[in-house]
Scaffold this active site. Structure first.
Site, short mmCIF file in Angstrom:
data_model
loop_
_atom_site.label_atom_id
_atom_site.label_comp_id
_atom_site.label_asym_id
_atom_site.label_seq_id
_atom_site.Cartn_x
_atom_site.Cartn_y
_atom_site.Cartn_z
N ASP A 1 39.68 46.02 48.48
CA ASP A 1 41.00 46.45 48.09
C ASP A 1 40.85 47.79 47.36
O ASP A 1 39.77 48.14 46.88
CB ASP A 1 41.65 45.40 47.19
CG ASP A 1 43.07 45.75 46.82
OD1 ASP A 1 43.84 46.15 47.72
OD2 ASP A 1 43.41 45.66 45.63
N ASP B 1 43.80 49.66 45.11
CA ASP B 1 44.46 49.68 43.81
C ASP B 1 43.95 48.54 42.94
O ASP B 1 44.03 47.37 43.31
CB ASP B 1 45.98 49.53 43.97
CG ASP B 1 46.63 50.75 44.60
OD1 ASP B 1 46.28 51.86 44.19
OD2 ASP B 1 47.46 50.58 45.50
N ASP C 1 41.25 42.35 43.33
CA ASP C 1 41.65 42.07 41.95
C ASP C 1 42.84 41.14 41.87
O ASP C 1 43.23 40.74 40.77
CB ASP C 1 42.00 43.39 41.22
CG ASP C 1 43.30 43.99 41.74
OD1 ASP C 1 43.42 44.19 42.97
OD2 ASP C 1 44.20 44.28 40.93
#
Length: 342
Positions: A26, A28, A225
């Site tokens: 990922d 961001d 995250d």
């Protein structure tokens, strides 16, 4: 889907960059936040790549094109080509192309990333509900997307045009904090129309399929995250995952995670790719990792010992997830997490 319920984070004798052929990362909250590289990201990814691990960047953000994302990563010091970037716009465009005629018009509510992805599939982006679109696709359009674009989508959907969404992330991390994501915008159109979109992005299967088709990964590791997109997407794809604590997920959310949100591994940041992972074992009616032992009491999680905070968190995960079984742990972990500074 029937899967074994994970009751503790796993250990690994090998560095994760050696145990897996491809990292599906990922962006961001993992590689950067607000456009700036997260601490240790550039160095860690460079070391993993030089050791033979393929790096692929998988994002639910449909605004930017793969070229733009690759250029940004390269500027940060992570040499990247457009073919290393997989976006929810690409997954949405493939999904649409399988349901409408070749060359069909598609009303775009979003940014350039969607338009480029649609053209790649031989579809024609249009701007108005009066352009006779065969589908509507909605993706993150940035903070300046005009309100009238939501109305345009609503007009077309009310006429029976099928509606697709790149993703439904309610929030996105930014340099200034947490901001509304595409999911918030999708809710606006849902309220106006009463319709439900077909969703392409993480954690749903179209995104995982797009990622595997484009990378050819044989033993991938999802790195993210967010529990509800990255980790759930890995669960749905039946692949392993690494949660890094540089984005939106905190310790309390991790302890309360239901089975589909429980990562294979937990680490502070992307340096976790370069190391093995400690084993979590059973001890004294609880679970031990490093110098910590965690147990599930009647009302709260208990933690004894000393050592690395992450080891304590891993032990707490084992106690919480075991107590919860296939549900959500409702025991209070606040005091134990405070002891770890988490």
């Amino acid at each position: 889907m029937s899967q074994t319920v994970r009751t503790r984070p796993e250990g690994s004798a090998q560095a994760l960059s050696e145990a897996y052929d491809t990292a599906l990362l990922d962006l961001d909250g993992v590689v950067y936040a607000g456009g700036n590289a997260i601490a240790h990201a550039v160095e860690s990814l460079g070391t993993a790549h030089s050791g033979g691990m393929r790096l692929a960047y998988v994002t639910n953000n449909a605004l930017r094109t793969p070229d733009a994302v690759a250029e940004h990563l390269t500027e940060l010091g992570i040499p990247t080509g457009a073919s290393d970037v997989i976006t929810s716009a690409q997954a949405a465009a493939r999904l649409i192309s399988e349901q409408v005629p070749a060359g069909a018009r598609v009303l775009v509510i979003g940014g350039e990333g969607l338009r480029v992805a649609l053209r790649e599939r031989g579809l024609e982006p249009v701007e108005s509900a009066d352009d006779d679109p065969a589908a509507v696709v909605q993706g993150f359009g940035g903070p300046d997307l005009p309100w009238g674009r939501f109305a345009e989508a609503s007009y077309a959907i009310a006429r029976g045009v099928p509606w697709f969404a790149s993703n439904t992330d309610l929030t996105i991390p930014s340099a200034r904090g947490i901001a509304p994501g595409n999911g918030a915008a999708v809710e606006v159109v849902r309220i106006a129309t009463g319709a439900e979109p077909q969703v392409a992005g993480k954690p749903l299967p179209p995104m995982h399929r797009e990622t595997i088709l484009r990378t050819g990964a044989k033993r991938p590791l999802v790195v993210g995250d967010r529990l509800d997109t990255d980790i759930e997407g890995a669960f749905n794809g039946e692949v392993d995952s690494l949660l890094v604590l540089t984005g939106v997920t905190d310790g309390a959310q991790l302890l309360a995670a239901p089975p589909q949100h429980r990562p294979t591994y937990v680490d502070a940041d992307l340096r976790g790719l370069l190391t093995g992972q400690p084993e979590v074992g059973e001890a004294d009616g609880g679970f031990r990792c490093g110098g910590w032992t965690a147990t599930a009491g009647n009302e709260r999680l208990e933690l004894e010992g000393d050592g690395e905070a992450l080891d304590g968190l891993r032990a707490l995960c084992a106690a919480a997830w075991t107590a919860a079984g296939d549900g959500t742990c409702e025991l209070d972990g606040g005091k134990a997490l405070a002891r770890l500074g988490l």
